[in-house]
Design a protein around this motif. Sequence first.
Motif, PDB file in Angstrom:
ATOM      1  N   HIS A  41     -32.495 -38.790   6.187  1.00  0.00           N
ATOM      2  CA  HIS A  41     -32.167 -39.042   4.779  1.00  0.00           C
ATOM      3  C   HIS A  41     -32.186 -40.563   4.598  1.00  0.00           C
ATOM      4  N   VAL A  42     -32.214 -41.513   5.470  1.00  0.00           N
ATOM      5  CA  VAL A  42     -32.154 -42.844   5.447  1.00  0.00           C
ATOM      6  C   VAL A  42     -33.537 -43.460   4.976  1.00  0.00           C
ATOM      7  N   LYS A  43     -34.536 -42.758   5.498  1.00  0.00           N
ATOM      8  CA  LYS A  43     -35.839 -43.030   5.101  1.00  0.00           C
ATOM      9  C   LYS A  43     -36.285 -42.318   3.825  1.00  0.00           C
ATOM     10  N   GLN A  44     -35.698 -41.144   3.490  1.00  0.00           N
ATOM     11  CA  GLN A  44     -36.151 -40.787   2.238  1.00  0.00           C
ATOM     12  C   GLN A  44     -35.497 -41.441   1.230  1.00  0.00           C
ATOM     13  N   VAL A  48     -35.034 -44.816   1.058  1.00  0.00           N
ATOM     14  CA  VAL A  48     -35.899 -46.019   1.306  1.00  0.00           C
ATOM     15  C   VAL A  48     -37.181 -45.640   0.505  1.00  0.00           C
ATOM     16  N   ALA A  49     -37.831 -44.528   0.948  1.00  0.00           N
ATOM     17  CA  ALA A  49     -39.141 -44.482   0.150  1.00  0.00           C
ATOM     18  C   ALA A  49     -38.853 -44.207  -1.551  1.00  0.00           C
ATOM     19  N   HIS A  50     -37.711 -43.594  -1.870  1.00  0.00           N
ATOM     20  CA  HIS A  50     -37.153 -43.278  -3.235  1.00  0.00           C
ATOM     21  C   HIS A  50     -37.104 -44.765  -3.802  1.00  0.00           C
ATOM     22  N   LEU A  51     -36.155 -45.637  -3.509  1.00  0.00           N
ATOM     23  CA  LEU A  51     -35.999 -47.004  -4.046  1.00  0.00           C
ATOM     24  C   LEU A  51     -37.150 -47.789  -3.999  1.00  0.00           C
ATOM     25  N   ASP A  52     -38.022 -47.714  -3.079  1.00  0.00           N
ATOM     26  CA  ASP A  52     -39.242 -48.657  -3.156  1.00  0.00           C
ATOM     27  C   ASP A  52     -40.197 -48.105  -4.079  1.00  0.00           C
ATOM     28  N   ALA A  53     -40.292 -46.757  -4.506  1.00  0.00           N
ATOM     29  CA  ALA A  53     -41.209 -46.278  -5.419  1.00  0.00           C
ATOM     30  C   ALA A  53     -40.439 -46.712  -6.727  1.00  0.00           C
ATOM     31  N   ALA A  54     -39.135 -46.429  -6.831  1.00  0.00           N
ATOM     32  CA  ALA A  54     -38.451 -46.868  -8.301  1.00  0.00           C
ATOM     33  C   ALA A  54     -38.718 -48.342  -8.621  1.00  0.00           C
ATOM     34  N   SER A  55     -38.495 -49.025  -7.674  1.00  0.00           N
ATOM     35  CA  SER A  55     -38.601 -50.479  -7.852  1.00  0.00           C
ATOM     36  C   SER A  55     -39.895 -50.885  -8.109  1.00  0.00           C
ATOM     37  N   LEU A  60     -20.464 -45.241   4.510  1.00  0.00           N
ATOM     38  CA  LEU A  60     -21.971 -45.296   4.106  1.00  0.00           C
ATOM     39  C   LEU A  60     -22.509 -44.041   4.429  1.00  0.00           C
ATOM     40  N   HIS A  61     -22.008 -42.955   5.182  1.00  0.00           N
ATOM     41  CA  HIS A  61     -22.529 -41.696   5.065  1.00  0.00           C
ATOM     42  C   HIS A  61     -22.381 -40.996   3.831  1.00  0.00           C
ATOM     43  N   GLN A  62     -21.081 -41.346   3.189  1.00  0.00           N
ATOM     44  CA  GLN A  62     -20.966 -40.524   1.922  1.00  0.00           C
ATOM     45  C   GLN A  62     -21.814 -41.093   0.830  1.00  0.00           C
ATOM     46  N   LEU A  63     -22.489 -42.234   1.008  1.00  0.00           N
ATOM     47  CA  LEU A  63     -23.456 -42.600  -0.083  1.00  0.00           C
ATOM     48  C   LEU A  63     -24.875 -42.117   0.199  1.00  0.00           C
ATOM     49  N   VAL A  64     -25.089 -42.009   1.689  1.00  0.00           N
ATOM     50  CA  VAL A  64     -26.550 -41.409   1.983  1.00  0.00           C
ATOM     51  C   VAL A  64     -26.435 -39.915   1.768  1.00  0.00           C
ATOM     52  N   GLU A  65     -25.347 -38.999   1.944  1.00  0.00           N
ATOM     53  CA  GLU A  65     -25.417 -37.680   1.870  1.00  0.00           C
ATOM     54  C   GLU A  65     -25.453 -37.623   0.098  1.00  0.00           C
ATOM     55  N   ARG A  66     -24.884 -38.245  -0.598  1.00  0.00           N
ATOM     56  CA  ARG A  66     -24.881 -37.988  -2.137  1.00  0.00           C
ATOM     57  C   ARG A  66     -26.202 -38.458  -2.696  1.00  0.00           C
ATOM     58  N   ALA A  67     -26.959 -39.689  -1.998  1.00  0.00           N
ATOM     59  CA  ALA A  67     -28.145 -40.104  -2.638  1.00  0.00           C
ATOM     60  C   ALA A  67     -29.264 -39.101  -2.378  1.00  0.00           C
ATOM     61  N   SER A  68     -29.391 -38.680  -1.055  1.00  0.00           N
ATOM     62  CA  SER A  68     -30.336 -37.701  -0.497  1.00  0.00           C
ATOM     63  C   SER A  68     -30.253 -36.448  -1.344  1.00  0.00           C
ATOM     64  N   PHE A  69     -29.027 -35.955  -1.614  1.00  0.00           N
ATOM     65  CA  PHE A  69     -28.940 -34.660  -2.536  1.00  0.00           C
ATOM     66  C   PHE A  69     -29.653 -34.951  -3.862  1.00  0.00           C
ATOM     67  N   ASP A  70     -29.200 -36.020  -4.357  1.00  0.00           N
ATOM     68  CA  ASP A  70     -29.899 -36.232  -5.727  1.00  0.00           C
ATOM     69  C   ASP A  70     -31.272 -36.369  -5.990  1.00  0.00           C
ATOM     70  N   ILE A  71     -32.011 -36.763  -4.828  1.00  0.00           N
ATOM     71  CA  ILE A  71     -33.339 -37.219  -4.715  1.00  0.00           C
ATOM     72  C   ILE A  71     -33.739 -35.935  -4.427  1.00  0.00           C
ATOM     73  N   LEU A  78     -31.552 -40.967  -8.747  1.00  0.00           N
ATOM     74  CA  LEU A  78     -30.020 -40.979  -8.362  1.00  0.00           C
ATOM     75  C   LEU A  78     -29.077 -40.919  -9.550  1.00  0.00           C
ATOM     76  N   SER A  79     -27.860 -40.223  -9.043  1.00  0.00           N
ATOM     77  CA  SER A  79     -27.011 -40.031 -10.021  1.00  0.00           C
ATOM     78  C   SER A  79     -25.940 -41.184 -10.293  1.00  0.00           C
ATOM     79  N   ASP A  80     -25.139 -41.193 -11.557  1.00  0.00           N
ATOM     80  CA  ASP A  80     -24.179 -42.156 -11.583  1.00  0.00           C
ATOM     81  C   ASP A  80     -23.174 -42.213 -10.614  1.00  0.00           C
ATOM     82  N   GLY A  81     -22.968 -40.979  -9.808  1.00  0.00           N
ATOM     83  CA  GLY A  81     -21.891 -41.021  -8.720  1.00  0.00           C
ATOM     84  C   GLY A  81     -22.430 -41.661  -7.706  1.00  0.00           C
ATOM     85  N   ALA A  82     -23.632 -41.519  -7.375  1.00  0.00           N
ATOM     86  CA  ALA A  82     -24.303 -42.361  -6.069  1.00  0.00           C
ATOM     87  C   ALA A  82     -24.221 -43.766  -6.126  1.00  0.00           C
TER      88      ALA A  82
END
Length: 729
Positions: free
Chosen positions: A448-451, A453-460, A519-530, A536-540
């Motif tokens: 999930h962490v690598k997922q 990272v790849a999403h944020l890198d592409a978004a930037s 930190l896990h709560q953020l990773v869990e929410r962000a990976s679900f959104d992706i 990424l949702s506003d909640g993340a």
Amino acid sequence: MALFRNRKSRSIKASIEPSVSVEDGNEGHKPRSIKQLRLTRDKTTKSLGDERHSKGFAVLYIQRQRSLYPHSIPSSRKGTPVNKAPPSHNMQPPRAGTPANMAPPSGIYMAPPSGTYMAPLPQTGTPTNMAPSYAPPPAPNQAWTGIQPAVLHKMPVPNNDTDGDTDKFSVMTLKFEVPLNHQAPAKGETLVLHAELVYGSKGSERGAAPVVKHEWKRILGAKPFLLFLCGGPGDGNSHRRIPLLNHFALRRGYQVLYVDYRGTGRSYPISPSYIAVNNPNKAAADAEAQRKANYLALFRQDNIVRDLEAIRLCLTNIIAQSSVAAPPPSTSASGSKTAALAAKSSKTKHASKTAKPSKPVTQPAPAPAAPVAPPQPVKWTLVGQSFGGWIALTYLSFLPESLAGVYLSAGLAPVGAGAPDFVYAALAQRIAQRNEAYYARYPDDVWHVKQIVAHLDAASSSSSTTSNGGYAVKLPGDARLRLTAQAFMTLGRAFGAASAVIAPGPPTSKTTPDAYDALHQLVERASFDIANYNVLSDGALVLAAALFAGGFRLHERPLYGVLHEAIYCDGPGYSSSWSAQRILLTHFPAGQFVWTDPSFSATKPSPAITAAVMNDGTAKLYFSGEMVLPAMVPAPLRSTANALARKADWPALYDSSALAANRCGVTVRAVAYADDMYVDLELARRAAAGIRGAQVLEAWNGWKHGAIKEADKTVAVLEALFDGKPLPV
């Protein structure tokens, strides 16, 4: 003191207002008066960063900024300042009833309790807690001579401060003016430091005493000083930080002084707009960056110590001046007020009568007045936490005669390390340990962490996700932080509040999540959104903002970003050269920290190691800890930060031979935490072993770096420091 009595005089008021230099973006230094500052300081400034650096960890400063950088604050006061004292009042024997803040008496040595570590002492035949009486004094260090007393900038301001509903203290606010460069003071180049003195508490005999006229001088001389040195660099030092420390010190007979270090807090903090370089001309930009780097180099712990020494000399002179005031009228028979009034009354009553001549009365000769000992020079009792310990050991190295005791919590600086590489090589192993503990609890987060990272890198790299080419999270003060892949991976700094070794499974506490779980709560929410929405949702983003709010906060304390590695450069010949980044890349060849490479791209993984890590389901990306990386520094500040990283002519921060001798017999006691992610335990042991007589108490099983600031641990840590009591397991 007429200057302070006639406050309504417009001419006098104008004469005491200093000029302040303000740095606004590309403009040069412009001297402005305080009145002009009040009219202009609320103007909103924007530092939007450089959007061309899409991989940068840029903070978008859209909050209200105060650019209160004090390049020159000339002192306009005339005459003798209030901190000047007659030169004869320099020494005094110790006062009776002084609390135990002095060095232990000769011939007494207390063995450390079980579970402590004591630095080895030389076998000289002299008492183990004192320097040999026949040892010749060391040659003066020219870099530490000639420090002049600070000037009390204005009359102290009293206030009764309330912390919540339970903690109330009597506080005096003081302002001290010091040179910008103590070794080469220049006219007009001064700084004004903010300090707060806690001298009483609710229910004490002087808790509600007003500070009027010269009452503040009596308060300054009434109790010994405990000087609290907070962490950093770049943090302010308010008296509200640790209320239980104030209560503890007041009960033991101290008064507690808090000083905002130069460039921080209310000591005219250096703003990001000053550090920023926005000149499009490269040559001019490089010259500006170098000039600012040379200026900021004066804000390390060595010059903080010189500031504190100047304040100590100022307080010593003020106390000496107040102690030589004329004694109260005599109460003897020959000169009392009562006798004078009685004589006057008798003369008035019998004025109309003819007085008979009386026999002369022989008055006894007055007894000779007892000699009054001059006041004792102020000596600090230092309590240093984290970076505050760095300051304390610099003080002990060069000015030990100014200290009564040194007590450190997670503050044993890596004396003798020389360069920051040795420090980060040790800390990197602790970071790796925390990452392994995190992934042991949440094994699915490896992917999930690598997922993420790849999403944020592409978004930037594109503007398809948000209007500004990536995600942004809101920070306190209306600042915004670009949520890049590199920014996300720095959230491991919070691991310092978690245990080093944990069992797999969810945390036992159901009320407050620990650092791993947060930190896990953020990773869990962000990976679900992706996975479900590819955005990424506003909640993340809210969860991310909560984690960043307690992080590096470079928008509030930019000195932390540009000086963090410089505080480890001990002497000429050492440059930081972005030490943490180099160590993380070279000491982990499997690619756990490959994201710290400036050329990192998850979408175009040019190095083979990047592709291997990102495509291997078992390979892990590690979060970083308390390291400042180039990508974390906002783009406008990087030129100045790079110039500081190249600097190799740093002055020495410690004197190993002086610490080994401890010639003044200063009491040194420290608490070191086995689970400390920010201060390596082995380096702390080595530092203590090089200080003669230093005692170290090691805390295990859940005690963390910031234990002294935790309400349920503050008193236990202070009792360990002052009484040598072992910490409970």
